[in-house]
Design an enzyme around this catalytic site. Structure first.
Site, mmCIF file in Angstrom:
data_model
loop_
_atom_site.group_PDB
_atom_site.id
_atom_site.type_symbol
_atom_site.label_atom_id
_atom_site.label_comp_id
_atom_site.label_asym_id
_atom_site.label_seq_id
_atom_site.Cartn_x
_atom_site.Cartn_y
_atom_site.Cartn_z
ATOM 1 N N LYS A 112 0.815 -1.207 0.000
ATOM 2 C CA LYS A 112 0.000 0.000 0.000
ATOM 3 C C LYS A 112 0.850 1.259 0.000
ATOM 4 O O LYS A 112 2.018 1.265 0.387
ATOM 5 C CB LYS A 112 -0.984 -0.037 1.167
ATOM 6 C CG LYS A 112 -2.088 -1.063 0.913
ATOM 7 C CD LYS A 112 -3.222 -1.023 1.900
ATOM 8 C CE LYS A 112 -4.331 -1.980 1.445
ATOM 9 N NZ LYS A 112 -5.431 -2.055 2.439
ATOM 10 N N ARG A 155 -3.431 -10.351 4.461
ATOM 11 C CA ARG A 155 -3.793 -10.318 3.036
ATOM 12 C C ARG A 155 -2.611 -9.746 2.271
ATOM 13 O O ARG A 155 -2.231 -8.587 2.476
ATOM 14 C CB ARG A 155 -5.037 -9.460 2.842
ATOM 15 C CG ARG A 155 -5.603 -9.440 1.428
ATOM 16 C CD ARG A 155 -6.882 -8.587 1.406
ATOM 17 N NE ARG A 155 -7.547 -8.617 0.120
ATOM 18 C CZ ARG A 155 -7.332 -7.755 -0.879
ATOM 19 N NH1 ARG A 155 -6.424 -6.789 -0.716
ATOM 20 N NH2 ARG A 155 -7.994 -7.845 -2.014
#
Length: 525
Positions: free
Chosen positions: A467, A504
């Site tokens: 991210k 994840r």
């Protein structure tokens, strides 16, 4: 499609549940539609050690509330896997408990429970032996009740309330402690939490588990929580996801990615057809279905056995994905955007991953100062959605996984704070409850406490992989997301230290090595 097909939903795979029927999509939780005021409260313990243990228990629960004016489930515990007691040469049990409101007398309630056991398939064998399902009355209001004639010592076939052996059974006390920890036993004078402390044996641990839908009749799957960190592989069948958009748009590319991920160590595959990155384009429900459902169907046709989660906030997509073999709903809106989503999850009886985010673009609306900071803000906002899912969707406590939503409506510092302290979201915290001699008062007190810590004890998922905040922290925000593996590894390690249950990620092989070391360090006990 034949009933034996592995592509059926979890409930359709279990014969007894076909006869019982699923709850209507329009059904709300009994707790939301009928008050328990003026009715009797009872704690029921459930157990099974004949596969599918979880479907057997769910069948028992659905039969228990077949007439919600008569018996209504108000609360459930977590689900636990326990070693057999008394007769040890048999398979492990799944155990849980529920609190009900009922108009039935103790003996009529007992008769209903015996009828449920028979309907689900229990056949009498020998005392403390294997059973398809077992439903026992543990408490009934605060009553002391014994149906035996004077002088009769035999327990079998009689009703004794409080349950005569509950104080020696951790597999009963632990789920009861999830619901009424501060209730004082009417005869023994100790709270449930105190009784649990007296019998808990760290050498024979009771394991909290996440039940998963079976792939075929007579089989079952579950994850043992806290034993390891599970790896969720990220499959975006989208053209515009922030990291891998367009790489897996065809069914063939998607299927190849899944098989490679499983070979590298993925425990679950998360499949999404609608990018939630900041500024992502709108995708119609029809297009999302077209992207997601054929991939899941192809994977199950090829015999894939690992769990599949569907990453969607739309009830129609979730329901269709579950119908062709998905096992879990992963909703970035925490079942709160689509009014039908909670009903789908409750009807299907599948695990749900509820993520924190705010309405609108994920890159905006980042302020938490008025809520006391990001930890308090996530606890409040996500906690409210967790409570709604459980109270108005009929979703069992053991089916909920929470995700604090790293990268969604948070600043860089917010994301770091959540990584650093996200265990506090599900910690129990200091106890301010007063021991109660009334079951009703103990339940009401526990409800008050759960408004303060609605996610207590729930398993967590962290999704920090690749991210943008990682790029900013390392001083290279323009670096291609696929080159953030080292930064992701550090975030994953912190997540394990904070006791997360699922990560994840995109780089499966590399993160499997990271987790091997992190789990060896942080889960050594």
């Amino acid at each position: 499609m034949s009933e034996s097909s592995i592509l059926h939903s979890a409930l359709a795979r279990v014969p007894i549940l076909k006869h019982i029927g699923s709850r209507s999509l329009s059904d709300s939780s009994p707790a939301a539609s009928v008050s328990h005021d003026g009715r009797n409260l009872a704690i029921i313990a459930l157990g099974s050690n004949i596969p599918d243990r979880f479907a057997n228990i769910e069948a028992g629960l659905r039969l228990l509330e077949d007439n919600r004016e008569e018996t209504q489930i108000l609360e459930t515990s977590f689900m636990y896997e326990t070693d057999p007691m008394y007769v040890t040469a048999q398979d492990r049990f799944a155990n849980c408990a529920c609190l009900i409101a009922t108009t039935l007398s103790p003996l009529k309630l007992l008769q209903k429970l015996k009828n449920i056991e028979s309907t689900v398939g229990r056949v009498k064998t020998f005392r403390n032996g294997p059973r398809v399902v077992d439903l026992d009355i543990i408490f009934y209001n605060d009553e002391i009740f014994d149906s035996r004639a004077q002088g009769v010592m035999e327990e079998e076939g009689h009703l004794i309330v409080p349950h005569v052996r509950m104080h020696e059974r951790e597999f009963v006390l632990r789920p009861c402690a999830d619901i009424i920890p501060h209730y004082i036993h009417p005869l023994l004078g100790y709270s449930i939490a105190d009784l649990l402390g007296q019998v808990a044996n760290p050498q024979i641990p009771i394991r909290k588990i996440l039940p998963l839908p079976p792939l075929s009749v007579g089989t079952e799957r579950c994850w043992i929580l806290s034993k390891k960190t599970y790896i969720m592989a990220t499959l975006n069948v989208t053209p515009d996801s922030f990291s891998d958009g367009g790489q897996h748009s065809s069914i063939e590319d998607a299927v190849t990615y899944v098989h490679n991920s499983v070979a590298q160590g993925a425990d679950i595959i998360d499949i999404g057809g609608y990018s939630t990155r900041p500024g992502a384009a709108f995708v119609s429900p029809e297009e999302e279905l077209r992207r997601v459902v054929p991939v899941i169907q192809r994977l199950r046709e090829q015999g894939l056995t690992v769990p599949i989660s569907v990453d969607t906030f739309r009830a129609s997509v979730a329901d269709a994905a579950l119908a062709v073999g998905a096992d879990i709903i992963n909703d970035v809106r925490a079942l709160d955007e689509d009014p039908a989503m909670r009903a789908v999850a409750g009807k299907r009886g599948v695990p749900v991953i509820l993520m924190h985010s705010r309405p609108g673009d994920a890159g905006k609306n980042k302020g938490y100062a008025d809520l006391g900071g990001v930890i308090a803000g996530v606890k409040k906002e996500l906690g409210e959605n967790v409570s709604k899912a459980r109270r108005t969707g009929g979703i069992r406590r053991w089916s909920v996984v929470v995700d604090p939503g790293i990268g969604f409506n948070k600043s860089v510092e917010d994301n770091l704070t959540l990584l650093r302290h996200h265990a506090t979201l599900t910690d129990s915290g200091p106890v301010t409850a007063t021991p109660q001699k009334s079951l009703r008062a103990a339940w009401e007190d526990q409800q008050r406490l759960e408004t303060e810590r609605p996610m207590e004890g729930m398993p967590t998922l962290i999704g920090a992989s690749r991210k943008s905040f990682l790029g900013r922290v390392i001083g290279d925000p323009d670096r291609d997301p696929s080159l953030r593996a080292w930064a992701t590894a550090a975030a994953v390690t912190v997540a394990v230290q904070q006791k997360t249950d699922i990560v994840r990620v995109h780089d499966i092989k590399e993160m499997k090595d990271v987790l091997a070391i992190a789990d060896a360090v942080w889960r050594a006990d």
